[in-house]
Design a protein around this motif. Structure first.
Motif, PDB file in Angstrom:
ATOM      1  N   PHE A   1       0.846  -1.183   0.000  1.00  0.00           N
ATOM      2  CA  PHE A   1       0.000   0.000   0.000  1.00  0.00           C
ATOM      3  C   PHE A   1       0.884   1.236   0.000  1.00  0.00           C
ATOM      4  N   THR A   2       0.446   2.289  -0.689  1.00  0.00           N
ATOM      5  CA  THR A   2       1.079   3.598  -0.598  1.00  0.00           C
ATOM      6  C   THR A   2       0.161   4.471   0.238  1.00  0.00           C
ATOM      7  N   LEU A   3       0.694   4.991   1.336  1.00  0.00           N
ATOM      8  CA  LEU A   3      -0.134   5.733   2.279  1.00  0.00           C
ATOM      9  C   LEU A   3      -0.427   7.145   1.782  1.00  0.00           C
ATOM     10  N   PRO A   4      -1.648   7.624   2.014  1.00  0.00           N
ATOM     11  CA  PRO A   4      -1.984   8.997   1.655  1.00  0.00           C
ATOM     12  C   PRO A   4      -1.354   9.967   2.653  1.00  0.00           C
ATOM     13  N   SER A   5      -1.442  11.233   2.360  1.00  0.00           N
ATOM     14  CA  SER A   5      -0.927  12.242   3.283  1.00  0.00           C
ATOM     15  C   SER A   5      -1.705  12.205   4.596  1.00  0.00           C
ATOM     16  N   PRO A   6      -1.009  12.222   5.726  1.00  0.00           N
ATOM     17  CA  PRO A   6      -1.699  12.259   7.014  1.00  0.00           C
ATOM     18  C   PRO A   6      -2.094  13.673   7.422  1.00  0.00           C
TER      19      PRO A   6
END
Length: 80
Positions: free
Chosen positions: A24-29
């Motif tokens: 998975f590539t994480l979105p901006s937190p």
């Protein structure tokens, strides 16, 4: 969480229903925030520390960070 005085600005939940690992590539937190792992239900994490106590979550990184989630596992992250 703001109505409860929680400093977490976002939650991220990933589910891998396949039998193999998925990246998975994480979105901006959010600006100035980082992702921290609350739990990963993968076999590697089984045991008494599988769900982190508040304030003891493991740093994962910011937006664009990668995360490999094992087969048939769920991941919960918080952004603080």
């Amino acid at each position: 969480g703001t109505e409860f005085g929680d400093s977490a600005s976002a939650l991220y939940v990933a589910y891998n229903g396949w039998s193999g690992d998925v990246d998975f590539t994480l979105p901006s937190p959010g600006s100035g925030k980082q992702w921290y792992r609350v739990t990963d239900t993968g076999n590697w994490a089984e045991g008494s520390g599988q769900v982190a106590l508040p304030g003891s979550e493991t740093l994962i990184g910011g937006g664009g960070a990668g995360y490999r989630l094992g087969g048939r596992s769920t991941l919960v992250l918080i952004a603080t």
